[in-house]
Design a protein around this motif. Structure first.
Motif, PDB file in Angstrom:
ATOM      1  N   PRO A   1       3.732 -13.003  -5.181  1.00  0.00           N
ATOM      2  CA  PRO A   1       3.035 -12.669  -6.058  1.00  0.00           C
ATOM      3  C   PRO A   1       2.222 -11.134  -6.098  1.00  0.00           C
ATOM      4  N   GLN A   2       2.520 -10.620  -4.887  1.00  0.00           N
ATOM      5  CA  GLN A   2       1.959  -9.060  -4.751  1.00  0.00           C
ATOM      6  C   GLN A   2       2.513  -8.052  -5.704  1.00  0.00           C
ATOM      7  N   ILE A   3       3.972  -8.554  -6.008  1.00  0.00           N
ATOM      8  CA  ILE A   3       4.645  -7.640  -6.967  1.00  0.00           C
ATOM      9  C   ILE A   3       3.978  -7.953  -8.292  1.00  0.00           C
ATOM     10  N   SER A   4       3.757  -8.982  -8.635  1.00  0.00           N
ATOM     11  CA  SER A   4       2.980  -9.420 -10.187  1.00  0.00           C
ATOM     12  C   SER A   4       1.565  -8.807 -10.403  1.00  0.00           C
ATOM     13  N   LEU A   5       0.843  -8.906  -9.155  1.00  0.00           N
ATOM     14  CA  LEU A   5      -0.680  -8.003  -9.236  1.00  0.00           C
ATOM     15  C   LEU A   5      -0.250  -6.426  -9.434  1.00  0.00           C
ATOM     16  N   GLY A   6       0.736  -5.983  -8.496  1.00  0.00           N
ATOM     17  CA  GLY A   6       1.010  -4.494  -8.551  1.00  0.00           C
ATOM     18  C   GLY A   6       1.478  -3.909 -10.064  1.00  0.00           C
ATOM     19  N   ASN A   7       2.280  -5.150 -10.398  1.00  0.00           N
ATOM     20  CA  ASN A   7       2.995  -4.647 -11.851  1.00  0.00           C
ATOM     21  C   ASN A   7       2.031  -4.636 -12.663  1.00  0.00           C
ATOM     22  N   ALA A   8       1.243  -5.704 -12.869  1.00  0.00           N
ATOM     23  CA  ALA A   8       0.091  -5.708 -13.995  1.00  0.00           C
ATOM     24  C   ALA A   8      -0.808  -4.608 -13.866  1.00  0.00           C
TER      25      ALA A   8
ATOM     26  N   PHE B   1       3.724  -4.244  -2.959  1.00  0.00           N
ATOM     27  CA  PHE B   1       2.788  -4.097  -3.998  1.00  0.00           C
ATOM     28  C   PHE B   1       2.988  -2.497  -4.520  1.00  0.00           C
ATOM     29  N   VAL B   2       3.528  -1.733  -3.707  1.00  0.00           N
ATOM     30  CA  VAL B   2       3.815  -0.411  -4.281  1.00  0.00           C
ATOM     31  C   VAL B   2       4.847  -0.226  -5.152  1.00  0.00           C
ATOM     32  N   ILE B   3       6.090  -1.215  -5.024  1.00  0.00           N
ATOM     33  CA  ILE B   3       6.993  -1.079  -5.877  1.00  0.00           C
ATOM     34  C   ILE B   3       6.648  -1.746  -7.224  1.00  0.00           C
TER      35      ILE B   3
ATOM     36  N   ILE C   1      -3.817 -10.069  -0.531  1.00  0.00           N
ATOM     37  CA  ILE C   1      -3.936  -8.655  -0.909  1.00  0.00           C
ATOM     38  C   ILE C   1      -4.623  -7.961   0.052  1.00  0.00           C
ATOM     39  N   ASP C   2      -4.083  -6.547   0.197  1.00  0.00           N
ATOM     40  CA  ASP C   2      -4.995  -5.594   0.905  1.00  0.00           C
ATOM     41  C   ASP C   2      -5.942  -5.186  -0.211  1.00  0.00           C
ATOM     42  N   TRP C   3      -7.212  -5.257   0.085  1.00  0.00           N
ATOM     43  CA  TRP C   3      -8.302  -4.897  -0.743  1.00  0.00           C
ATOM     44  C   TRP C   3      -8.329  -3.439  -1.181  1.00  0.00           C
ATOM     45  N   ARG C   4      -7.888  -2.492  -0.129  1.00  0.00           N
ATOM     46  CA  ARG C   4      -7.958  -0.995  -0.379  1.00  0.00           C
ATOM     47  C   ARG C   4      -7.117  -0.759  -1.388  1.00  0.00           C
TER      48      ARG C   4
END
Length: 306
Positions: free
Chosen positions: A65-72, A199-201, A257-260
């Motif tokens: 789901p990190q990809i989902s959050l980063g993408n959105a 997340f970066v991707i 997630i990493d909050w930073r």
């Protein structure tokens, strides 16, 4: 080479889809006697965000789901800083402040709310339900306003061939979804080969790929002199990404997630939206496009360094 050919196919589909989709959206607005800006903020925004929704569901069900959050979240920055920045380089946008008073505040505070919810290092299912409730509240507001703005004059002057507008819209949407799909596949494989994190991707490469429909729609709207469609699509898409797509991803699979990282993306998200508030005359100047593109460059450097 296959990845680059896939990217090229995505760009081609985006150009074709953008042209057909804008024609369809404007036709539906006239036929339904609803301002094009509202159609842009709802129908067009949701349709062009379908690649983000697809990525979010697929990634969440795959346990990423990190990809989902980063993408959105990253997609929202791409929509404003990159997509709108490029559009403004063509020429300034004329949009009265009154037409933004419904969507602008929601798009502005959405990154802040997500950042606050992420303070504990996780977006839980409860957080997802909270975001979904906010999205539904906004939708009800849009529907109520749309009903108020229908006019008798619009019924007389409206486009009679509603079926043709719908066909154009659907055909354009197919091309736009294909564009996002092709670009995400090619870009994600290229980025992964450089060893980037999930997340970066999602926040950079995949965000650009899934924002191709918004780019095509907004640029074509600018060329066709339908500024209200382009700007409505950008703001509506940001709200859809932040409140609906993140909510669905969190409900399917809570996001650790990493909050930073989220704080950085949320801060840039708020700043980019704040920069598009028009002057009193309702004009967003071309120089804002240069500023937005510069800000996007800073964002990319920051997210990679973090």
């Amino acid at each position: 080479m296959n990845n680059y050919l896939t990217l090229a196919a995505g760009v081609l589909c985006a150009g074709i889809g953008g042209e057909l989709f804008v024609r369809g959206v404007v036709g539906i607005a006239r036929w339904a006697r609803i301002p094009a800006g509202i159609i842009g903020a709802t129908v067009a925004a949701f349709a062009t965000s379908s690649p983000e929704l697809s990525v979010a569901i697929t990634a969440a069900m795959a346990g990423e789901p990190q990809i989902s959050l980063g993408n959105a979240l990253g997609g929202n920055i791409v929509n404003v800083a990159l997509v709108l920045g490029i559009t403004l380089l063509i020429s300034g946008i004329q949009c009265p402040r009154d037409s933004l008073k419904r969507d602008f505040p929601v798009a502005l505070i959405t990154p802040l709310i997500i950042g606050i919810l992420a303070l504990d290092g996780v977006l839980s299912r409860f957080d997802g339900l909270l975001l979904l409730g906010m999205f539904l509240t906004w939708m009800v507001t849009v529907i109520v306003e749309a009903r108020k703005q229908r006019s008798a004059a619009g019924e007389i002057l409206a486009e009679r061939r509603g079926w043709l507008a719908i066909i154009l819209c659907l055909a354009g949407l197919v091309f736009l979804i294909a564009a996002g799909h092709f670009i995400v596949i090619g870009a994600k494989d290229i980025a992964a080969s450089f060893g980037l994190g999930e997340f970066v991707i999602g926040a950079t490469v995949v965000a650009i790929g899934t924002s191709v429909p918004e780019l095509a729609t907004t640029v074509v709207s600018k060329i066709r002199r339908h500024d209200e469609v382009g700007l409505g699509t950008i703001l509506g898409s940001n709200i859809f990404n932040g409140l609906f797509i993140v909510a669905i991803a969190a409900i399917i699979s809570p996001i650790s997630i990493d909050w930073r990282e989220v704080a950085i993306v949320s801060l840039f998200g708020m700043v980019t939206v704040a920069l598009i508030w028009p002057v009193r005359s309702g004009h967003i100047e071309r120089r804002r496009g240069v500023l937005l593109l510069a800000l996007y460059t800073v964002y990319v450097v920051t997210i990679f360094r973090s």
